[in-house]
Scaffold this motif. Structure first.
Motif, PDB file in Angstrom:
ATOM      1  N   LEU A 192       0.812  -1.210   0.000  1.00 20.97           N
ATOM      2  CA  LEU A 192       0.000   0.000   0.000  1.00 20.97           C
ATOM      3  C   LEU A 192       0.850   1.267   0.000  1.00 20.97           C
ATOM      4  CD1 LEU A 192      -2.935  -0.785   2.483  1.00 20.97           C
ATOM      5  CD2 LEU A 192      -3.100  -0.343   0.032  1.00 20.97           C
ATOM      6  N   VAL A 193       1.883   1.265   0.835  1.00 22.49           N
ATOM      7  CA  VAL A 193       2.679   2.478   1.022  1.00 22.49           C
ATOM      8  C   VAL A 193       3.492   2.812  -0.216  1.00 22.49           C
ATOM      9  CG1 VAL A 193       4.536   3.516   2.376  1.00 22.49           C
ATOM     10  CG2 VAL A 193       2.766   2.182   3.520  1.00 22.49           C
ATOM     11  N   MET A 194       4.052   1.806  -0.861  1.00 19.24           N
ATOM     12  CA  MET A 194       4.961   2.041  -1.980  1.00 19.24           C
ATOM     13  C   MET A 194       4.269   2.029  -3.340  1.00 19.24           C
ATOM     14  SD  MET A 194       7.586   2.554  -0.230  1.00 19.24           S
ATOM     15  CE  MET A 194       8.728   2.807  -1.581  1.00 19.24           C
ATOM     16  N   ARG A 195       2.963   1.880  -3.383  1.00 25.36           N
ATOM     17  CA  ARG A 195       2.267   1.815  -4.672  1.00 25.36           C
ATOM     18  C   ARG A 195       2.306   3.169  -5.384  1.00 25.36           C
ATOM     19  NH1 ARG A 195      -4.102   2.398  -3.172  1.00 25.36           N
ATOM     20  NH2 ARG A 195      -3.781   3.652  -1.301  1.00 25.36           N
ATOM     21  N   ARG A 196       2.164   3.120  -6.679  1.00 23.02           N
ATOM     22  CA  ARG A 196       2.130   4.317  -7.517  1.00 23.02           C
ATOM     23  C   ARG A 196       0.937   4.193  -8.460  1.00 23.02           C
ATOM     24  NH1 ARG A 196       5.204   5.305  -4.112  1.00 23.02           N
ATOM     25  NH2 ARG A 196       7.391   5.947  -4.242  1.00 23.02           N
ATOM     26  N   VAL A 197       0.006   5.114  -8.350  1.00 28.14           N
ATOM     27  CA  VAL A 197      -1.196   5.103  -9.186  1.00 28.14           C
ATOM     28  C   VAL A 197      -1.225   6.390 -10.004  1.00 28.14           C
ATOM     29  CG1 VAL A 197      -3.711   4.936  -9.225  1.00 28.14           C
ATOM     30  CG2 VAL A 197      -2.414   3.755  -7.432  1.00 28.14           C
ATOM     31  N   ARG A 198      -1.272   6.231 -11.328  1.00 27.41           N
ATOM     32  CA  ARG A 198      -1.235   7.375 -12.235  1.00 27.41           C
ATOM     33  C   ARG A 198      -2.513   8.202 -12.131  1.00 27.41           C
ATOM     34  NH1 ARG A 198       1.847   7.234 -17.017  1.00 27.41           N
ATOM     35  NH2 ARG A 198       0.025   8.064 -18.097  1.00 27.41           N
ATOM     36  N   PRO A 199      -2.389   9.522 -12.169  1.00 23.65           N
ATOM     37  CA  PRO A 199      -3.591  10.375 -12.135  1.00 23.65           C
ATOM     38  C   PRO A 199      -4.299  10.390 -13.480  1.00 23.65           C
ATOM     39  CG  PRO A 199      -1.629  11.729 -12.367  1.00 23.65           C
ATOM     40  CD  PRO A 199      -1.145  10.305 -12.182  1.00 23.65           C
ATOM     41  N   HIS A 200      -5.602  10.583 -13.445  1.00 20.75           N
ATOM     42  CA  HIS A 200      -6.392  10.871 -14.638  1.00 20.75           C
ATOM     43  C   HIS A 200      -6.624  12.387 -14.668  1.00 20.75           C
ATOM     44  CE1 HIS A 200      -7.272   6.614 -15.364  1.00 20.75           C
ATOM     45  NE2 HIS A 200      -7.474   6.503 -14.060  1.00 20.75           N
ATOM     46  N   VAL A 201      -6.236  13.022 -15.752  1.00 21.28           N
ATOM     47  CA  VAL A 201      -6.293  14.484 -15.842  1.00 21.28           C
ATOM     48  C   VAL A 201      -7.334  14.877 -16.888  1.00 21.28           C
ATOM     49  CG1 VAL A 201      -4.987  16.597 -16.269  1.00 21.28           C
ATOM     50  CG2 VAL A 201      -3.874  14.643 -15.183  1.00 21.28           C
ATOM     51  N   HIS A 202      -8.205  15.811 -16.501  1.00 29.04           N
ATOM     52  CA  HIS A 202      -9.277  16.266 -17.387  1.00 29.04           C
ATOM     53  C   HIS A 202      -9.366  17.783 -17.347  1.00 29.04           C
ATOM     54  CE1 HIS A 202     -10.749  12.089 -17.363  1.00 29.04           C
ATOM     55  NE2 HIS A 202     -10.577  12.127 -16.062  1.00 29.04           N
ATOM     56  N   PHE A 203      -9.861  18.347 -18.467  1.00 25.74           N
ATOM     57  CA  PHE A 203     -10.193  19.765 -18.535  1.00 25.74           C
ATOM     58  C   PHE A 203     -11.712  19.881 -18.553  1.00 25.74           C
ATOM     59  CE2 PHE A 203      -6.553  22.649 -19.867  1.00 25.74           C
ATOM     60  CZ  PHE A 203      -6.904  23.632 -18.964  1.00 25.74           C
ATOM     61  N   LEU A 204     -12.279  20.664 -17.637  1.00 21.37           N
ATOM     62  CA  LEU A 204     -13.718  20.869 -17.575  1.00 21.37           C
ATOM     63  C   LEU A 204     -14.015  22.332 -17.836  1.00 21.37           C
ATOM     64  CD1 LEU A 204     -14.418  18.847 -14.300  1.00 21.37           C
ATOM     65  CD2 LEU A 204     -14.382  17.989 -16.649  1.00 21.37           C
ATOM     66  N   MET A 205     -15.073  22.598 -18.641  1.00 23.37           N
ATOM     67  CA  MET A 205     -15.461  23.974 -18.939  1.00 23.37           C
ATOM     68  C   MET A 205     -16.929  24.174 -18.559  1.00 23.37           C
ATOM     69  SD  MET A 205     -16.992  26.441 -20.975  1.00 23.37           S
ATOM     70  CE  MET A 205     -17.451  25.703 -22.534  1.00 23.37           C
ATOM     71  N   LYS A 206     -17.168  25.227 -17.802  1.00 22.08           N
ATOM     72  CA  LYS A 206     -18.533  25.555 -17.375  1.00 22.08           C
ATOM     73  C   LYS A 206     -18.821  27.005 -17.693  1.00 22.08           C
ATOM     74  CE  LYS A 206     -21.444  25.918 -13.247  1.00 22.08           C
ATOM     75  NZ  LYS A 206     -21.475  25.757 -11.763  1.00 22.08           N
ATOM     76  N   GLN A 207     -19.911  27.239 -18.420  1.00 22.07           N
ATOM     77  CA  GLN A 207     -20.287  28.596 -18.756  1.00 22.07           C
ATOM     78  C   GLN A 207     -20.902  29.301 -17.555  1.00 22.07           C
ATOM     79  OE1 GLN A 207     -22.837  28.422 -22.170  1.00 22.07           O
ATOM     80  NE2 GLN A 207     -21.143  28.118 -23.600  1.00 22.07           N
ATOM     81  N   VAL A 209     -22.029  33.537 -16.101  1.00 18.02           N
ATOM     82  CA  VAL A 209     -22.335  34.891 -16.564  1.00 18.02           C
ATOM     83  C   VAL A 209     -21.040  35.691 -16.688  1.00 18.02           C
ATOM     84  CG1 VAL A 209     -23.521  37.035 -15.987  1.00 18.02           C
ATOM     85  CG2 VAL A 209     -24.621  34.837 -15.521  1.00 18.02           C
ATOM     86  N   GLY A 210     -20.805  36.213 -17.859  1.00 21.42           N
ATOM     87  CA  GLY A 210     -19.609  37.010 -18.092  1.00 21.42           C
ATOM     88  C   GLY A 210     -18.432  36.236 -18.618  1.00 21.42           C
ATOM     89  N   GLY A 211     -18.584  34.929 -18.859  1.00 19.90           N
ATOM     90  CA  GLY A 211     -17.454  34.164 -19.382  1.00 19.90           C
ATOM     91  C   GLY A 211     -17.591  32.679 -19.113  1.00 19.90           C
ATOM     92  N   ALA A 212     -16.515  32.059 -18.636  1.00 19.75           N
ATOM     93  CA  ALA A 212     -16.508  30.620 -18.405  1.00 19.75           C
ATOM     94  C   ALA A 212     -15.513  30.288 -17.301  1.00 19.75           C
ATOM     95  CB  ALA A 212     -16.153  29.869 -19.687  1.00 19.75           C
ATOM     96  N   GLN A 213     -15.697  29.131 -16.708  1.00 20.63           N
ATOM     97  CA  GLN A 213     -14.761  28.608 -15.709  1.00 20.63           C
ATOM     98  C   GLN A 213     -14.065  27.386 -16.291  1.00 20.63           C
ATOM     99  OE1 GLN A 213     -17.026  27.882 -12.117  1.00 20.63           O
ATOM    100  NE2 GLN A 213     -16.623  29.931 -11.329  1.00 20.63           N
ATOM    101  N   LEU A 214     -12.739  27.431 -16.316  1.00 19.69           N
ATOM    102  CA  LEU A 214     -11.936  26.310 -16.785  1.00 19.69           C
ATOM    103  C   LEU A 214     -11.347  25.604 -15.567  1.00 19.69           C
ATOM    104  CD1 LEU A 214     -10.006  27.953 -19.761  1.00 19.69           C
ATOM    105  CD2 LEU A 214     -12.218  26.783 -19.793  1.00 19.69           C
ATOM    106  N   THR A 215     -11.600  24.324 -15.454  1.00 19.04           N
ATOM    107  CA  THR A 215     -11.133  23.552 -14.307  1.00 19.04           C
ATOM    108  C   THR A 215     -10.217  22.434 -14.774  1.00 19.04           C
ATOM    109  OG1 THR A 215     -13.122  24.005 -13.019  1.00 19.04           O
ATOM    110  CG2 THR A 215     -11.810  22.103 -12.367  1.00 19.04           C
ATOM    111  N   CYS A 216      -9.032  22.392 -14.170  1.00 21.74           N
ATOM    112  CA  CYS A 216      -8.092  21.299 -14.399  1.00 21.74           C
ATOM    113  C   CYS A 216      -8.255  20.315 -13.241  1.00 21.74           C
ATOM    114  CB  CYS A 216      -6.669  21.846 -14.451  1.00 21.74           C
ATOM    115  SG  CYS A 216      -5.406  20.554 -14.568  1.00 21.74           S
ATOM    116  N   LEU A 217      -8.643  19.097 -13.549  1.00 26.73           N
ATOM    117  CA  LEU A 217      -8.922  18.084 -12.533  1.00 26.73           C
ATOM    118  C   LEU A 217      -7.970  16.911 -12.702  1.00 26.73           C
ATOM    119  CD1 LEU A 217     -10.672  16.676 -10.326  1.00 26.73           C
ATOM    120  CD2 LEU A 217     -12.122  15.847 -12.198  1.00 26.73           C
ATOM    121  N   ALA A 218      -7.258  16.569 -11.621  1.00 27.53           N
ATOM    122  CA  ALA A 218      -6.450  15.350 -11.568  1.00 27.53           C
ATOM    123  C   ALA A 218      -7.050  14.467 -10.483  1.00 27.53           C
ATOM    124  CB  ALA A 218      -4.995  15.676 -11.251  1.00 27.53           C
TER     125      ALA A 218
END
Length: 344
Positions: A192-207, A209-218
């Motif tokens: 458990l301690v020495m394990r390595r699990v790769r992240p999943h990375v996504h870009f999320l966009m939400k509209q 008022v006045g523009g948009a929110q860009l979210t980087c999620l790992a």
């Protein structure tokens, strides 16, 4: 208020050193409650790095294994005396704190973060105490140095004899017991301690008022240490422009982190290229995900002024009332025609 204070114990996990730093640690996160509650008077969660391995409370008076670990509880039972001694010590310290801080009625909580970590091959023992969420004193000890930290005018003071006893207790009992338990758990929980699990990375966009929110999620990565950076046209965006950034547990033993940037309509028109970059121990190279603003109708967010919105609402109400009135007249006429009898 009590629940908030109990949750503060989990915030102490920020002091826990994960395997990402190359160091390992064993911690006891303890709470002593003075007053009538539905919770046990004394509880302890044992953590190996950032993994919960066992639990102890004053009602069971024994160590129980958590679901996240496969460690044999019998290996820890001979260390129960340390937790019982901690229980007595925290009860005494709470009584002194109530007198010193004039805490009379109600529920009060004493929290303690105590444990050891291996630094440069040498074990170090660390202890911090907090009453009702405020730090009061702490200790750091290795085999050659003993340091005590406490708030000004704190009630607990040791004379030379008590100080010598405390140093003997820590050097001959507490530190060796903690270091030995840490070594055993590291050997048993190496998977458990020495394990390595790769992240999943996504870009999320939400509209918005006045523009948009860009979210980087790992998400879904281990260990918990990760570097997440947002770039605009290849240049790093200042952290002050971002929100989020806290590493949070996912509930499956893995972690997630997100950072959000608010982008105006004017900036969307410039069609910048945004890149989310993640650096993690499980990755040989940095992981990158890009998003490019394509300004179209889907990105244009109409903004209606207050007078216009009021007029539009009033117009819709007038149309609705007119339609309902006409519909009711039509139904009444049909009813009258059905009631007229034909002439013979």
């Amino acid at each position: 208020m009590l629940v908030i204070q109990l949750m503060c114990v989990s915030l102490l996990c920020g002091h826990v050193i994960s395997s990402a730093s190359g160091r390992h640690s064993l911690w006891a996160l303890a709470s002593y409650i003075s007053g009538s509650t539905m919770f046990p008077e004394f509880t302890v969660v044992l953590m190996l790095d950032d993994i919960q391995v066992a639990y102890f409370d004053s009602e069971v008076d024994g160590i129980r294994r958590t679901a996240a670990t496969e460690v044999e509880v019998d290996l820890l039972q001979d260390k129960v005396f340390v937790l019982r001694d901690m229980w007595k010590s925290m009860r005494k310290r709470m009584n002194l704190a109530k007198l010193h801080l004039n805490l009379t009625t109600g529920v009060h909580v004493l929290q303690r973060l105590a444990g050891c970590e291996v630094m440069d091959g040498q074990p170090v023992l660390i202890m911090n105490n907090a009453v009702n969420g405020q730090d009061v004193d702490g200790v750091m000890f290795n085999m050659t140095h003993f340091a005590l930290f406490r708030r000004p005018n704190w009630v607990i003071h040791w004379d030379d004899m008590e100080w010598a006893f405390i140093q003997t207790l820590y050097s001959n009992i507490y530190l060796p017991a903690c270091a030995q338990t840490l070594k055993i758990l590291l050997n048993r929980e190496k998977r458990l301690v020495m394990r390595r699990v790769r992240p999943h990375v996504h870009f999320l966009m939400k509209q918005v008022v006045g523009g948009a929110q860009l979210t980087c999620l790992a998400t879904d990565f281990y260990p918990r240490h990760i570097n997440l950076t947002l770039l605009r046209n290849g240049r790093a965006i200042d952290e002050e422009q971002l929100t989020g950034g806290a590493v949070l547990p996912n509930g499956n033993g893995l972690y997630q982190v997100r950072k959000t940037l608010t982008v105006s309509v004017e900036e969307l028109k410039l069609k910048h290229n945004y890149t989310c970059v993640a650096s993690h121990l499980s990755l040989d190279n940095r992981l990158q995900v890009s998003w490019r603003a394509e300004f179209s109708r889907s990105h244009k967010i109409p903004i209606i002024s207050v007078p216009a919105s009021v007029a539009l609402t009033a117009g819709l109400l007038v149309v609705l009332l007119w339609w309902r009135r006409r519909r009711s007249k039509g139904i009444a006429m049909e009813t009258q025609e059905q009631q007229v009898e034909p002439e013979l």
